[in-house]
Design an enzyme around this catalytic site. Structure first.
Site, PDB file in Angstrom:
ATOM      1  N   HIS A  26      56.189  40.121   3.723  1.00 62.03           N
ATOM      2  CA  HIS A  26      56.065  41.286   2.924  1.00 62.03           C
ATOM      3  C   HIS A  26      55.542  42.476   3.927  1.00 62.03           C
ATOM      4  CE1 HIS A  26      54.813  43.707  -0.428  1.00 62.03           C
ATOM      5  NE2 HIS A  26      53.625  43.985   0.325  1.00 62.03           N
ATOM      6  N   GLU A  30      57.804  45.707   4.313  1.00 63.61           N
ATOM      7  CA  GLU A  30      57.518  47.029   3.754  1.00 63.61           C
ATOM      8  C   GLU A  30      57.582  48.027   4.857  1.00 63.61           C
ATOM      9  OE1 GLU A  30      56.090  49.782   1.300  1.00 63.61           O
ATOM     10  OE2 GLU A  30      56.587  47.733   0.832  1.00 63.61           O
ATOM     11  N   LYS A  33      61.191  48.907   5.686  1.00 66.45           N
ATOM     12  CA  LYS A  33      61.950  49.899   4.869  1.00 66.45           C
ATOM     13  C   LYS A  33      61.355  51.154   5.074  1.00 66.45           C
ATOM     14  CE  LYS A  33      59.827  49.512   0.845  1.00 66.45           C
ATOM     15  NZ  LYS A  33      59.000  49.846  -0.101  1.00 66.45           N
ATOM     16  N   ASN A  34      60.121  51.473   5.033  1.00 64.23           N
ATOM     17  CA  ASN A  34      59.460  52.711   5.179  1.00 64.23           C
ATOM     18  C   ASN A  34      60.038  53.215   6.339  1.00 64.23           C
ATOM     19  OD1 ASN A  34      57.901  52.100   2.857  1.00 64.23           O
ATOM     20  ND2 ASN A  34      56.095  51.995   3.993  1.00 64.23           N
TER      21      ASN A  34
END
Length: 193
Positions: A26, A30, A33-34
């Site tokens: 996770h 995250e 992705k950012n």
């Protein structure tokens, strides 16, 4: 681009650590992705964008995973909002009957990632240079016996904190609550004493 350093063993061998796979997945998902979204948005007309660089370094106490992007960075005025639940720079996801979930827009990705890191005595730190890019560091304990769960305290003296409906600083964030920097919440949050 990926680079591994194993300072703990004084070698360039693979880095191994015991950690909860779903938490690590996770946090990395995250941050990647950012970083990729920021980079693509910062270079809208480019046919090739700068790569996200990753360094994994294992020391005696901590392992650090550093992700660096050249996605334009974040203004200092918005940095304190990054770990606030419900804060997002992504457009609000559209509501649909489709069974797929949006990748961004609800504002819980970074706060939940930091919570996962801190749960076992680690941390997630973001440093940024506006106009250039962002570095995100995930710190994880190398030795599993040092990675004890960090849980909020609940005892007789803390009951009043847990029963209040007034939003207050929660145990995972040192930022004081104020109505100007936090969206109104209808649930209670908790403070570590």
């Amino acid at each position: 681009r990926l680079e591994c350093k194993n300072a703990f063993d004084n070698s360039n061998s693979d880095v191994h650590i015991v950690y909860v796979p779903s938490h690590l997945y996770h946090m990395l998902f995250e941050l990647f992705k950012n970083a990729m979204r920021a980079t693509v948005e910062h270079y809208p007309d480019a046919t090739e964008v700068p790569k996200v660089e990753v360094i994994i370094s294992k020391g005696e106490e901590d392992m650090c995973i550093k992700l660096s992007d050249m996605g334009g960075g974040i203004p200092r005025s918005k940095q304190e909002l990054l770990f606030q639940y419900m804060y997002s720079t992504a457009p609000e996801p559209s509501r649909s009957d489709c069974l797929s979930a949006p990748l961004a827009g609800y504002g819980y990705g970074l706060p939940l990632s930091r919570l996962y890191a801190r749960y076992f005595q680690g941390d997630l730190v973001v440093s940024t240079v506006e106009g250039h890019g962002t570095d995100a560091h995930i710190y994880l304990k190398v030795l599993s016996d040092e990675a004890n769960e960090l849980l909020p305290v609940y005892n007789r003296t803390s009951v009043k904190v847990y029963e209040t409906d007034i939003p207050i600083n929660d145990w995972s964030s040192p930022q004081p609550w104020s109505p100007t920097n936090t969206p109104q919440r209808s649930f209670s949050t908790f403070r570590r004493n």
